[in-house]
Design an enzyme around this catalytic site. Structure first.
Site, short mmCIF file in Angstrom:
data_model
loop_
_atom_site.label_atom_id
_atom_site.label_comp_id
_atom_site.label_asym_id
_atom_site.label_seq_id
_atom_site.Cartn_x
_atom_site.Cartn_y
_atom_site.Cartn_z
N ASP A 8 0.85 -1.19 0.00
CA ASP A 8 0.00 0.00 0.00
C ASP A 8 0.89 1.24 0.00
O ASP A 8 2.12 1.14 -0.18
CB ASP A 8 -1.02 -0.04 1.16
CG ASP A 8 -0.37 0.20 2.53
OD1 ASP A 8 0.88 0.32 2.62
OD2 ASP A 8 -1.12 0.25 3.52
N CYS A 65 2.73 -3.62 4.11
CA CYS A 65 1.98 -2.39 4.39
C CYS A 65 2.71 -1.70 5.55
O CYS A 65 3.89 -1.96 5.76
CB CYS A 65 0.50 -2.68 4.68
SG CYS A 65 0.15 -3.66 6.15
N THR A 67 2.34 -1.94 8.91
CA THR A 67 2.70 -2.91 9.95
C THR A 67 2.89 -4.32 9.41
O THR A 67 3.44 -5.18 10.10
CB THR A 67 1.58 -3.00 11.00
OG1 THR A 67 0.37 -3.38 10.32
CG2 THR A 67 1.37 -1.68 11.71
N HIS A 98 8.21 -25.01 8.57
CA HIS A 98 7.17 -25.77 9.25
C HIS A 98 5.75 -25.49 8.75
O HIS A 98 4.89 -26.36 8.85
CB HIS A 98 7.20 -25.49 10.76
CG HIS A 98 8.34 -26.18 11.46
ND1 HIS A 98 8.50 -26.16 12.82
CD2 HIS A 98 9.38 -26.92 10.97
CE1 HIS A 98 9.59 -26.86 13.16
NE2 HIS A 98 10.15 -27.32 12.05
N HIS A 133 4.88 -31.97 9.44
CA HIS A 133 4.42 -30.60 9.22
C HIS A 133 3.40 -30.54 8.08
O HIS A 133 2.52 -29.68 8.08
CB HIS A 133 5.60 -29.68 8.95
CG HIS A 133 6.57 -29.65 10.09
ND1 HIS A 133 6.25 -29.14 11.32
CD2 HIS A 133 7.82 -30.16 10.20
CE1 HIS A 133 7.27 -29.29 12.13
NE2 HIS A 133 8.24 -29.92 11.49
C1 RB5 Z 1 -2.01 2.67 6.53
O1 RB5 Z 1 -1.96 3.87 7.22
C2 RB5 Z 1 -1.85 1.50 7.48
O2 RB5 Z 1 -3.00 1.34 8.24
C3 RB5 Z 1 -1.52 0.23 6.72
O3 RB5 Z 1 -0.37 0.42 5.98
C4 RB5 Z 1 -1.26 -1.00 7.57
O4 RB5 Z 1 -0.32 -0.76 8.54
C5 RB5 Z 1 -2.46 -1.68 8.08
O5 RB5 Z 1 -2.41 -2.74 8.73
#
Ligand code: RB5
Length: 147
Positions: A8, A65, A67, A98, A133
């Site tokens: 993203d 993304c 996180t 695994h 596994h």
């Molecule tokens: C975008 O601001 C953020 O929410 C996205 O990149 C991600 O971290 C969502 O899980």
């Protein structure tokens, strides 16, 4: 080997750097992510790369993304996908060995580029061990059939 990569707006630069890194190592990289910093919705890109994996357009997928959490959740909604967020190489390696993960996720706001490269290397350089596994992975995939 063909790697699909999705991202993203939070991970445009990380996607570029990882794509270049993979290309320099001889992988073919297919871009399923956004290329602008304009705010967008990560599930769209997680779905794209995951469907490409399931449809065998690419061998494996990488999803990034902010996180890694949101995009990994989206990836795991596509039948046939086993995706997990990894912030260090050990989990990435073991997720392949695994759990036979076919999409790797991480967060561009969580790990720096050098750590991201180590995570990607650990994952791509590891093979699924099979054996007991395989039974466990089959049990995971059976849940999908029931849902
Ligand atoms: C975008 O601001 C953020 O929410 C996205 O990149 C991600 O971290 C969502 O899980």
């Amino acid at each position: 080997m063909k790697i699909g990569i999705a991202n993203d707006h939070a991970a445009v630069e990380m996607k570029r750097e990882i794509s270049d890194y993979l290309t320099s190592k001889g992988y073919e990289v297919v871009n399923f992510g956004t290329d602008t910093n304009e705010s967008c919705d990560y599930p769209i890109y997680g779905e794209k790369v995951s469907k490409a994996v399931v449809n065998k357009e690419v061998d494996l997928g990488i999803a990034i993304c902010g996180t890694g959490v949101g995009i990994s959740l989206a990836c795991n909604k596509v039948k046939g996908i086993r995706c997990c967020v990894c912030s260090e190489p050990y989990s990435a390696q073991m997720s392949k060995r695994h759990n036979n993960t076919n999409v790797l996720a991480f967060g561009a706001r969580v790990v720096g580029i050098e750590m991201a490269k180590m995570i990607v290397d650990a994952w791509l350089d590891t093979e699924f061990e099979g054996g007991r596994h395989q039974r466990r992975v089959d049990l995971i995939m059976d849940i999908e059939k029931e849902a």
